[in-house]
Design a protein around this motif. Structure first.
Motif, PDB file in Angstrom:
ATOM      1  N   ARG A 102       0.850  -1.192   0.000  1.00  0.00           N
ATOM      2  CA  ARG A 102       0.000   0.000   0.000  1.00  0.00           C
ATOM      3  C   ARG A 102       0.884   1.239   0.000  1.00  0.00           C
ATOM      4  N   THR A 145       1.249   3.429   2.285  1.00  0.00           N
ATOM      5  CA  THR A 145       1.896   3.720   3.569  1.00  0.00           C
ATOM      6  C   THR A 145       2.529   2.502   4.230  1.00  0.00           C
ATOM      7  N   SER A 146       2.225   1.291   3.753  1.00  0.00           N
ATOM      8  CA  SER A 146       2.732   0.104   4.448  1.00  0.00           C
ATOM      9  C   SER A 146       2.833  -1.087   3.500  1.00  0.00           C
ATOM     10  N   ALA A 148       3.196  -6.079   9.458  1.00  0.00           N
ATOM     11  CA  ALA A 148       3.202  -4.944   8.536  1.00  0.00           C
ATOM     12  C   ALA A 148       4.436  -4.103   8.749  1.00  0.00           C
ATOM     13  N   LEU A 149       4.930  -3.548   7.665  1.00  0.00           N
ATOM     14  CA  LEU A 149       6.096  -2.666   7.713  1.00  0.00           C
ATOM     15  C   LEU A 149       5.705  -1.319   7.140  1.00  0.00           C
ATOM     16  N   ASN A 150       5.901  -0.272   7.949  1.00  0.00           N
ATOM     17  CA  ASN A 150       5.576   1.087   7.494  1.00  0.00           C
ATOM     18  C   ASN A 150       6.567   1.542   6.426  1.00  0.00           C
ATOM     19  N   ARG A 151       6.052   2.188   5.422  1.00  0.00           N
ATOM     20  CA  ARG A 151       6.885   2.733   4.358  1.00  0.00           C
ATOM     21  C   ARG A 151       7.221   4.200   4.656  1.00  0.00           C
ATOM     22  N   LYS A 152       8.435   4.585   4.327  1.00  0.00           N
ATOM     23  CA  LYS A 152       8.828   5.964   4.541  1.00  0.00           C
ATOM     24  C   LYS A 152       8.146   6.880   3.536  1.00  0.00           C
TER      25      LYS A 152
END
Length: 203
Positions: free
Chosen positions: A155, A157-158, A198-202
């Protein structure tokens, strides 16, 4: 008379030796000729980029596990790899449906009816699949398989990771451009599809 008789026996022995040797050489030559012809029939020469490449033919039973795993891998790639583009989704799903029976078509219809694919497009979501391993049981026909994989749902953001385990059976069908392995997936079923994290995207 003794000299003549002795000479005759020597000539006769030598002649029999020559005949026996010639017979052995003839049978050996015939055997090697048939072996060479059979070997040449198993070879195919392919012209690629101006170079002649040599390929070998083999019975399908020798390659069933290899071809079966690649068929399952190809199907999962097309069915679970999605981008937020209606044309890409239709293209991938169409390719996947050539490799499976109505059990997969029903899953696709249910997802489509529930708005899964429209959600991918509206949310600008990409979905990828990474195959960990594929187990094929060729002791019983149709061949059973179990696939272990990871899904990444990307996504804005993540990135959500999911564990994916599926199973089904493989039936032999005619090879074609749409189904080069000559297998059809039957009774496809998802055993597990749960979130791993889940991993947050920068930004």
């Amino acid at each position: 008379m003794k000299n003549i008789d002795t000479a005759f026996r020597h000539v006769r022995g030598f002649t029999m030796l020559v005949v026996a040797g010639s017979t052995i050489i003839t049978f050996y030559a015939i055997f090697k000729s048939f072996s060479s012809v059979a070997s040449m029939q198993d070879k195919v020469y392919i012209l690629a980029n101006g170079k002649a490449l040599e390929a070998y033919a083999s019975d399908r039973k020798d390659n069933v596990p290899v071809e079966a795993r690649d068929h399952v891998r190809t199907f999962h790639h097309y069915f679970f790899s999605l981008d937020p583009d209606d044309r890409v989704i239709k293209t991938n799903i169409t390719k996947a449906l050539y490799l499976a029976d109505n059990s997969v078509k029903r899953i696709y219809d249910d997802l489509k009816e529930n708005g899964y694919y429209s959600g991918i497009i509206s949310g600008n979501i990409s979905q990828t699949v990474i195959i960990d391993s594929i187990k094929i049981d060729i002791e019983e026909y149709p061949y059973r398989f179990k696939c272990f994989a990871k899904q990444n749902i990307i996504r804005t953001t993540s990135i959500l990771s999911r564990n994916l385990i599926t199973e089904g059976k493989l039936r032999n069908v005619s090879r074609s451009d749409n189904n080069p392995h000559g297998f059809l997936i039957e009774r496809f079923n998802t055993l597990e599809n749960k979130d791993l994290g889940a991993l947050n995207r920068k930004p």
